[in-house]
Design a protein around this motif. Structure first.
Motif, PDB file in Angstrom:
ATOM      1  N   GLY A 559       1.338   6.850  15.832  1.00 37.11           N
ATOM      2  CA  GLY A 559       1.121   5.647  16.620  1.00 37.11           C
ATOM      3  C   GLY A 559       0.467   4.513  15.867  1.00 37.11           C
ATOM      4  O   GLY A 559       0.217   3.450  16.436  1.00 37.11           O
ATOM      5  N   SER A 560       0.193   4.712  14.584  1.00 34.12           N
ATOM      6  CA  SER A 560      -0.492   3.674  13.809  1.00 34.12           C
ATOM      7  C   SER A 560       0.437   2.557  13.375  1.00 34.12           C
ATOM      8  O   SER A 560      -0.020   1.467  13.005  1.00 34.12           O
ATOM      9  CB  SER A 560      -1.156   4.298  12.573  1.00 34.12           C
ATOM     10  N   GLY A 561       1.732   2.824  13.348  1.00 30.00           N
ATOM     11  CA  GLY A 561       2.667   1.805  12.882  1.00 30.00           C
ATOM     12  C   GLY A 561       2.613   1.657  11.372  1.00 30.00           C
ATOM     13  O   GLY A 561       2.440   2.634  10.646  1.00 30.00           O
ATOM     14  N   ILE A 562       2.738   0.435  10.884  1.00 25.00           N
ATOM     15  CA  ILE A 562       2.691   0.167   9.439  1.00 25.00           C
ATOM     16  C   ILE A 562       1.558  -0.818   9.159  1.00 25.00           C
ATOM     17  O   ILE A 562       1.515  -1.911   9.726  1.00 25.00           O
ATOM     18  CB  ILE A 562       4.030  -0.407   8.930  1.00 25.00           C
ATOM     19  N   GLU A 563       0.653  -0.404   8.319  1.00 17.38           N
ATOM     20  CA  GLU A 563      -0.432  -1.282   7.885  1.00 17.38           C
ATOM     21  C   GLU A 563      -0.128  -1.756   6.462  1.00 17.38           C
ATOM     22  O   GLU A 563       0.340  -0.980   5.627  1.00 17.38           O
ATOM     23  CB  GLU A 563      -1.770  -0.536   7.888  1.00 17.38           C
ATOM     24  N   PHE A 564      -0.409  -3.021   6.205  1.00 16.67           N
ATOM     25  CA  PHE A 564      -0.226  -3.565   4.849  1.00 16.67           C
ATOM     26  C   PHE A 564      -1.576  -4.108   4.381  1.00 16.67           C
ATOM     27  O   PHE A 564      -2.206  -4.923   5.063  1.00 16.67           O
ATOM     28  CB  PHE A 564       0.819  -4.676   4.844  1.00 16.67           C
ATOM     29  N   VAL A 565      -2.008  -3.634   3.206  1.00 11.99           N
ATOM     30  CA  VAL A 565      -3.321  -4.003   2.668  1.00 11.99           C
ATOM     31  C   VAL A 565      -3.135  -4.670   1.307  1.00 11.99           C
ATOM     32  O   VAL A 565      -2.414  -4.149   0.446  1.00 11.99           O
ATOM     33  CB  VAL A 565      -4.224  -2.763   2.530  1.00 11.99           C
ATOM     34  N   ASP A 566      -3.771  -5.787   1.136  1.00 11.14           N
ATOM     35  CA  ASP A 566      -3.709  -6.516  -0.141  1.00 11.14           C
ATOM     36  C   ASP A 566      -4.970  -6.224  -0.950  1.00 11.14           C
ATOM     37  O   ASP A 566      -6.072  -6.570  -0.539  1.00 11.14           O
ATOM     38  CB  ASP A 566      -3.586  -8.013   0.142  1.00 11.14           C
ATOM     39  N   LYS A 567      -4.788  -5.571  -2.113  1.00 10.43           N
ATOM     40  CA  LYS A 567      -5.913  -5.292  -3.008  1.00 10.43           C
ATOM     41  C   LYS A 567      -5.638  -5.819  -4.418  1.00 10.43           C
ATOM     42  O   LYS A 567      -6.121  -5.277  -5.416  1.00 10.43           O
ATOM     43  CB  LYS A 567      -6.199  -3.793  -3.053  1.00 10.43           C
ATOM     44  N   VAL A 568      -4.835  -6.854  -4.474  1.00 11.95           N
ATOM     45  CA  VAL A 568      -4.523  -7.470  -5.763  1.00 11.95           C
ATOM     46  C   VAL A 568      -5.739  -8.272  -6.234  1.00 11.95           C
ATOM     47  O   VAL A 568      -6.347  -9.007  -5.446  1.00 11.95           O
ATOM     48  CB  VAL A 568      -3.290  -8.390  -5.644  1.00 11.95           C
ATOM     49  N   VAL A 569      -6.068  -8.123  -7.515  1.00  9.90           N
ATOM     50  CA  VAL A 569      -7.184  -8.887  -8.089  1.00  9.90           C
ATOM     51  C   VAL A 569      -6.669  -9.717  -9.260  1.00  9.90           C
ATOM     52  O   VAL A 569      -5.665  -9.390  -9.896  1.00  9.90           O
ATOM     53  CB  VAL A 569      -8.313  -7.945  -8.565  1.00  9.90           C
ATOM     54  N   GLY A 570      -7.349 -10.793  -9.509  1.00 14.15           N
ATOM     55  CA  GLY A 570      -7.031 -11.619 -10.673  1.00 14.15           C
ATOM     56  C   GLY A 570      -5.753 -12.407 -10.559  1.00 14.15           C
ATOM     57  O   GLY A 570      -5.252 -12.921 -11.561  1.00 14.15           O
ATOM     58  N   GLY A 571      -5.178 -12.487  -9.381  1.00 12.82           N
ATOM     59  CA  GLY A 571      -3.968 -13.294  -9.209  1.00 12.82           C
ATOM     60  C   GLY A 571      -2.739 -12.705  -9.862  1.00 12.82           C
ATOM     61  O   GLY A 571      -1.794 -13.440 -10.190  1.00 12.82           O
ATOM     62  N   ALA A 572      -2.716 -11.362 -10.062  1.00 15.14           N
ATOM     63  CA  ALA A 572      -1.542 -10.729 -10.681  1.00 15.14           C
ATOM     64  C   ALA A 572      -0.281 -11.023  -9.862  1.00 15.14           C
ATOM     65  O   ALA A 572       0.808 -11.198 -10.419  1.00 15.14           O
ATOM     66  CB  ALA A 572      -1.766  -9.220 -10.800  1.00 15.14           C
ATOM     67  N   VAL A 573      -0.442 -11.042  -8.555  1.00 16.87           N
ATOM     68  CA  VAL A 573       0.647 -11.490  -7.678  1.00 16.87           C
ATOM     69  C   VAL A 573       0.138 -12.747  -6.984  1.00 16.87           C
ATOM     70  O   VAL A 573      -0.856 -12.699  -6.254  1.00 16.87           O
ATOM     71  CB  VAL A 573       1.020 -10.424  -6.628  1.00 16.87           C
ATOM     72  N   PRO A 574       0.736 -13.895  -7.237  1.00 16.32           N
ATOM     73  CA  PRO A 574       0.273 -15.141  -6.636  1.00 16.32           C
ATOM     74  C   PRO A 574       0.171 -15.029  -5.111  1.00 16.32           C
ATOM     75  O   PRO A 574       0.968 -14.345  -4.471  1.00 16.32           O
ATOM     76  CB  PRO A 574       1.345 -16.159  -7.055  1.00 16.32           C
TER      77      PRO A 574
END
Length: 735
Positions: A559-574
């Motif tokens: 029942g949690s569905g899909i969670e998306f977490v951003d842990k990018v550091v240093g701007g590796a992905v703009p």
């Protein structure tokens, strides 16, 4: 009533429109398939003068011109109305199918009727479904009588059948189920069988001889009297016990002889109140005969003992928006309130609606308000109210395939209305100035799914319209466009219901469809943590495509569905491309990563990535996110999740063991049982939906037609690995 010395009504059997509610009787015939309901209707039509010996009427029509599907299947599949007249009373005979798949037609007949004739075969007895229906009629107080047919069958025994009816239908009061007549057998033939030749009236002690093919009345022979004394005394005591005259029993026990007229009047009142249920016998007329055995008696019971529409309570009404309205009475001058109890399509006339008028008078060329509850095509819940104003076209009464015009339909009567294009079965017709909505009647939930698809391109164009008309006609059918499996699913009551639906699509609406395997809505999820890298780098002149992302996927609770977490550091992905990665991940999850089913209950963490100042784009990072998720799936174990239903099975006590054993064999988990009054048990269980696709058919077989069930979605659970592997292998092989 039937024990009166009655004259033949002559040619009055050709029923015209009734002029007042008191001259109408609405009677539904109920019984299992093969009990003889349709044959009995034909016999009553012959006796009343509505048809001749060949089943024809003056203008050439035939009572036996049934639906082509009924001809092919050799059984009734729909409600039919046959109006006849007897002693100045219009009798609307509602013949219902006996097969369980068409119980919706039966319930429509019960809604339109004010009394019920339970038709039982002396050769076959009473089945469980008929017994349950008797109990339903008892709850609402519907008057009932019993007609025993097939008396000439080899094993037929009227006395034994009466005893069975008293035990099954009588309940705590078997003396409320008593015969009014005893069959009189003729001479024994070479085969050792003595056919039923007449009836002896228990109240009048008169003999009604049918050997000539027409009813002849005479005194019984001396030897007949001892046969009826005990039965007659029991009948009189049963009538007196239900009499509204409390002194009658004391007078009878004191030795006073009861007047037959008084007994007959008390009997008729008790039948009309639904507290006394006479048993009669009936058989078709012999060749060249004009009256079937017991048909005169039955017609007199209907006209004398069954209630008029004025004596029955009208279903409650509200405004279409749900505001309460005063209770209606069966008054031709009252506000119009009529109900569509059946919708059918005629290849020449178009849509024909069979309407029961409860209040007011329905006339041609009037504009009425149509309102209905309807059903949502996607669920069991009521959809928003549908309303429309429509002009009434011609009114008619059916006779076989013919429609005979009438000038009006008064309160209590039934009539057919042509070309009500917006009205569906169950809708209310009311005055445009005073719109009303009648409370709906109970319909069974369709629980047998069949997935269908158009046979060819030409069928695709007509499929939507054909299905819409089919579902509008039959409220026990539900249409679903499954958003997960992308299948078009027709939910029906059983296999015969499915066959008739597909046949009607083909013959009435010119749509050929194919049945395909029904799919349940599976899901996918990760069984363990996994890492993946999505690399989408292309250079082909001009701007290229460049996107790299690295993600971690881990499972979450149901029942949690899909969670998306951003842990990018240093701007590796703009920053502007992080939503693009999420969009690509979610798009791939919707498509699935193993067998094409939606991926659920995971957390996706974006850890790192690379971008190019010129070639990176939203589309490139969407693709990279999708590729990364697929790589994670390749490196992990994927669980298939199957939907689990909460099942509530109502079954007679004697079949509980078989039902519970069957549920266990379907991977079901019984969560409890509960005793219900009337020898019934409620069994609750959780069971995978993939195991109950045909449960509507299988339960009927297990419980001999007495079981019923409901289902609600409970959850998705991991499928056993062995079954999941088969599905994954099939999908991998293009299956």
């Amino acid at each position: 009533m039937g024990d009166k010395a009655s004259a033949h009504p002559g040619a009055a059997g050709r029923a015209a429109a009734a002029d007042r509610p008191s001259s109408v009787r609405n009677v539904v015939l109920v019984g299992h398939s093969g009990s003889g309901k349709t044959t009995l209707v034909e016999a009553l039509a012959l006796t009343s003068g509505a048809v001749n010996r060949a089943g024809r009427v003056e203008d050439g029509g035939s009572l036996s011109d049934y639906d082509e599907i009924e001809h092919r299947q050799q059984r009734s599949v729909q409600l039919s109305l046959v109006p006849v007249e007897w002693n100045g009373v219009r009798i609307n005979l509602l013949d219902t199918p006996g097969y369980a798949d068409f119980v919706g037609e039966l319930r429509a007949g019960l809604r339109a009727a004010d009394a019920a004739l339970f038709v039982v075969s002396a050769a076959d007895g009473v089945d469980g479904a008929t017994r349950m229906l008797w109990d339903e009629c008892a709850i609402v107080g519907m008057p009932r009588a019993i007609v025993v047919t097939h008396l000439d069958a080899a094993r037929a025994d009227f006395e034994e059948m009466t005893a069975i009816c008293q035990r099954v239908f009588g309940g705590d009061d078997p003396d409320a189920v008593i015969p009014l007549y005893l069959p009189l057998h003729g001479e024994t033939g070479p085969d050792g069988h003595a056919p039923v030749a007449g009836l002896i009236g228990l109240l009048s002690q008169r003999l009604f001889d049918y050997t000539s093919g027409a009813r002849a009345e005479r005194d019984p022979e001396e030897g007949h009297l001892p046969l009826i004394e005990e039965a007659r005394n029991r009948l009189i005591e049963g009538i007196i016990s239900e009499s509204e005259d409390e002194t009658l029993m004391d007078r009878y026990l004191g030795g006073e002889e009861c007047d037959i007229k008084t007994l007959t009047e008390d009997l008729e009142k008790a039948v009309a109140r639904g507290v006394f249920h006479p048993v009669l016998a009936a058989a078709p007329a012999p060749e060249n005969g004009t009256q079937g055995l017991g048909t005169v008696e039955l017609l007199e019971l209907i006209t004398g003992g069954f209630p008029t529409p004025e004596e029955r309570e009208i279903p409650g009404v509200t405004t279409p928006q749900g505001a309460p309205r005063p209770a209606l009475t069966c008054d031709p001058e009252g506000p119009l309130a009529a109900e569509v109890v059946k919708t059918s399509s005629d290849p020449y006339v178009g849509r024909v609606s069979l309407v029961r008028v409860f209040s007011g008078t329905l006339r041609p060329d009037e504009t009425v308000h149509v309102s209905g509850h309807g059903l949502d095509d996607q669920a069991h819940e009521a959809r928003p109210l549908h309303e429309a104003d429509e002009r009434i076209g011609a009114l008619s009464v059916p006779f076989g395939k013919q429609q005979r015009p009438v000038t009006r339909a008064v309160a209590g009567d039934l009539a057919c209305v042509a070309k009500l294009s917006r009205a569906e079965t169950g809708d209310t017709l009311s005055a445009k100035e005073v719109p009303l909505l009648m409370e709906p009647w109970v319909m069974p939930d369709p629980l047998l799914p069949v997935a269908i698809q158009a046979h060819g391109k030409s069928d695709e164009d007509k499929l939507s319209q054909g299905l819409a008309r089919l579902v509008a006609e039959d409220p026990t059918m539900r249409l679903e466009q499954n958003p997960y499996t992308h299948q078009l699913v027709l939910w029906c009551l059983g296999e015969a219901h499915v066959d008739v639906a597909l046949e009607r699509l083909r013959t009435r609406y010119g749509v050929q469809v194919d049945a395909v395997p029904h799919k349940v809505s599976l899901r996918e999820t990760f069984a363990e943590k996994a890492e993946g890298r999505g690399r989408h780098v292309k250079q082909s002149g001009g701007h290229g495509q460049y996107a790299i992302c690295e993600i971690t996927v881990e499972p979450l609770p149901e029942g949690s569905g899909i969670e998306f977490v951003d842990k990018v550091v240093g701007g590796a992905v703009p920053r502007q491309f992080i939503p693009s990665v999420e969009k690509g991940v979610r798009a791939q999850a919707a498509k699935g990563v193993a067998a094409g089913y939606p991926l659920v209950d995971i957390r996706v963490t974006l850890r790192d990535g690379k971008a190019h100042s010129v070639d990176s784009s939203d589309a490139a990072f969407q693709t990279a996110g999708s590729l990364a998720l697929r790589e994670c799936a390749a490196a992990s174990r994927i669980h298939l999740l199957e939907p689990v239903a909460e099942l509530a099975v109502m079954v007679a006590d004697e079949y509980v063991g078989s039902v519970m054993s069957d549920l266990s064999g379907r991977r079901g988990r019984v969560s409890g049982t509960e005793q219900v009054p009337g020898g019934t048990t409620l069994v609750r269980a959780q069971i995978p939906e993939i195991e109950i696709g045909r449960y509507a058919v299988d339960l009927r077989s297990l419980s001999h037609g007495t079981g019923r069930f409901s289902r609600t979605y409970a959850c998705h659970e991991p499928m056993p690995q062995q079954l999941a592997t088969k599905i994954l292998e099939a999908e991998g092989n293009g299956g």
